[in-house]
Design a protein around this motif. Sequence first.
Motif, PDB file in Angstrom:
ATOM      1  N   UNK A  63       7.467   8.723   6.621  1.00 53.30           N
ATOM      2  CA  UNK A  63       6.808   7.486   6.199  1.00 53.30           C
ATOM      3  C   UNK A  63       6.013   6.843   7.323  1.00 53.30           C
ATOM      4  N   UNK A  64       6.031   7.452   8.488  1.00 53.33           N
ATOM      5  CA  UNK A  64       5.334   6.846   9.621  1.00 53.33           C
ATOM      6  C   UNK A  64       6.049   5.621  10.161  1.00 53.33           C
ATOM      7  N   UNK A  65       7.372   5.584  10.005  1.00 52.21           N
ATOM      8  CA  UNK A  65       8.127   4.431  10.510  1.00 52.21           C
ATOM      9  C   UNK A  65       9.109   4.798  11.621  1.00 52.21           C
ATOM     10  N   UNK A  66       9.358   6.097  11.782  1.00 51.79           N
ATOM     11  CA  UNK A  66      10.346   6.527  12.789  1.00 51.79           C
ATOM     12  C   UNK A  66       9.995   6.049  14.190  1.00 51.79           C
TER      13      UNK A  66
ATOM     14  N   UNK B  14      10.131  17.222 -14.710  1.00 51.74           N
ATOM     15  CA  UNK B  14       9.780  15.815 -14.491  1.00 51.74           C
ATOM     16  C   UNK B  14      10.985  14.998 -14.031  1.00 51.74           C
ATOM     17  N   UNK B  15      12.151  15.339 -14.561  1.00 54.62           N
ATOM     18  CA  UNK B  15      13.341  14.603 -14.119  1.00 54.62           C
ATOM     19  C   UNK B  15      13.635  14.927 -12.658  1.00 54.62           C
ATOM     20  N   UNK B  16      13.573  16.202 -12.317  1.00 49.33           N
ATOM     21  CA  UNK B  16      13.826  16.596 -10.920  1.00 49.33           C
ATOM     22  C   UNK B  16      12.836  15.904  -9.979  1.00 49.33           C
ATOM     23  N   UNK B  17      11.552  15.934 -10.369  1.00 44.98           N
ATOM     24  CA  UNK B  17      10.529  15.323  -9.521  1.00 44.98           C
ATOM     25  C   UNK B  17      10.732  13.811  -9.405  1.00 44.98           C
ATOM     26  N   UNK B  18      11.121  13.191 -10.518  1.00 45.36           N
ATOM     27  CA  UNK B  18      11.328  11.737 -10.488  1.00 45.36           C
ATOM     28  C   UNK B  18      12.484  11.372  -9.571  1.00 45.36           C
ATOM     29  N   UNK B  19      13.570  12.143  -9.672  1.00 43.26           N
ATOM     30  CA  UNK B  19      14.733  11.854  -8.826  1.00 43.26           C
ATOM     31  C   UNK B  19      14.351  11.981  -7.351  1.00 43.26           C
TER      32      UNK B  19
ATOM     33  N   UNK C 293      13.804   5.265  -1.694  1.00 43.17           N
ATOM     34  CA  UNK C 293      15.009   4.691  -1.079  1.00 43.17           C
ATOM     35  C   UNK C 293      14.938   4.843   0.434  1.00 43.17           C
ATOM     36  N   UNK C 294      14.468   5.994   0.878  1.00 40.47           N
ATOM     37  CA  UNK C 294      14.355   6.230   2.321  1.00 40.47           C
ATOM     38  C   UNK C 294      13.324   5.280   2.939  1.00 40.47           C
TER      39      UNK C 294
ATOM     40  N   UNK D 246       0.824  -1.196   0.000  1.00 41.82           N
ATOM     41  CA  UNK D 246       0.000   0.000   0.000  1.00 41.82           C
ATOM     42  C   UNK D 246       0.871   1.265   0.000  1.00 41.82           C
ATOM     43  N   UNK D 247       1.917   1.254   0.836  1.00 41.79           N
ATOM     44  CA  UNK D 247       2.777   2.436   0.956  1.00 41.79           C
ATOM     45  C   UNK D 247       3.583   2.693  -0.308  1.00 41.79           C
ATOM     46  N   UNK D 248       3.902   1.613  -1.030  1.00 44.92           N
ATOM     47  CA  UNK D 248       4.709   1.791  -2.240  1.00 44.92           C
ATOM     48  C   UNK D 248       3.871   2.282  -3.410  1.00 44.92           C
ATOM     49  N   UNK D 249       2.566   2.138  -3.289  1.00 46.89           N
ATOM     50  CA  UNK D 249       1.695   2.491  -4.401  1.00 46.89           C
ATOM     51  C   UNK D 249       1.790   3.984  -4.748  1.00 46.89           C
ATOM     52  N   UNK D 250       1.790   4.855  -3.736  1.00 44.24           N
ATOM     53  CA  UNK D 250       1.829   6.295  -4.009  1.00 44.24           C
ATOM     54  C   UNK D 250       3.101   6.719  -4.745  1.00 44.24           C
TER      55      UNK D 250
END
Length: 265
Positions: free
Chosen positions: A220-223, A74-79, A86-87, A44-48
């Motif tokens: 991400x709500x994991x801290x 678009x390149x900046x946003x994708x990166x 990754x985080x 679910x979290x990876x979907x967004x």
Amino acid sequence: SQARIPLQKSNDEISDLVGRFNKMLDRLQEYTNQQKEFVEDVSHELRTPVAVLEGHLKMLQRWGKDDPQVLDESITASVSEVDRMKKLIQEMLDLTRAEQIETNYTHETTEANETIHQAYNDFVMLHPDFKINLDDTMPPHTMVQIYRNHLMQVLVILMDNAVKYSSDRKEMNLSVSTEENMLTIAVQDFGVGIAQSDIKRIFDRFYRVDKARSRESGGNGLGLPIAKKIVEMYKGSITAESALGSGTIFRVNLPLVATKKHLLK
Ligand code: ADP
């Protein structure tokens, strides 16, 4: 031979075995369910981020060749979306690893004062505009039962949150106290605070009070789940106390290492 279980078992012994066997099955079932839930949550979290990335790539595909502005944006946003993923992956690994802290780690001890000072110094370097008050009354050589890097990780999570969820008053108190066999490290901020209805859930994985704000700050709500898991692996605990609009206090309680003085008593 000697090792074999004798055939004549009383009913009591058999029902005891059956009972134990069923308990094992229940635990296995619970474990399987937890794993399933975790996989569901992660998908679910990876979907967004994947959907966002897909959007930018389609923009590039359609207009990227002719429109340098689309190309650039678009390149900046994708990166940055890839960085976010990754985080997320790193934090998911951290959570899984925290759940598997090996027994050889749980015997590690750490000098609390030194570690807290290190966390303080690192923070000051990274956030020169944020006021941090370190209450320095802790006696030196206070040893706690935790691996140093794990204590650091917990402190960084809490201190980063104080920044992420701050208000105009960019200030934090870091204090330490001991009671009986526990050391308490308190991280207090004067930020947005957390409503009572949310406070029960902030330690649940992927829970964010304000999804938009969290996403903006890379949350991400994991801290907190990572921090809680680590602390609990060392037989400690973590609590939160908050008032909406005035700030939050997180308290980390960790077992003190018995000193010679304790042992002589
Ligand atoms: P995140 O990576 O989203 O910050 P956390 O697990 O660290 O995830 O925190 C969960 C949620 O709890 C956050 O999204 C935020 O809503 C809330 N929260 C955590 N720390 C604080 C704080 N110091 N002040 C206000 N809200 C906080």
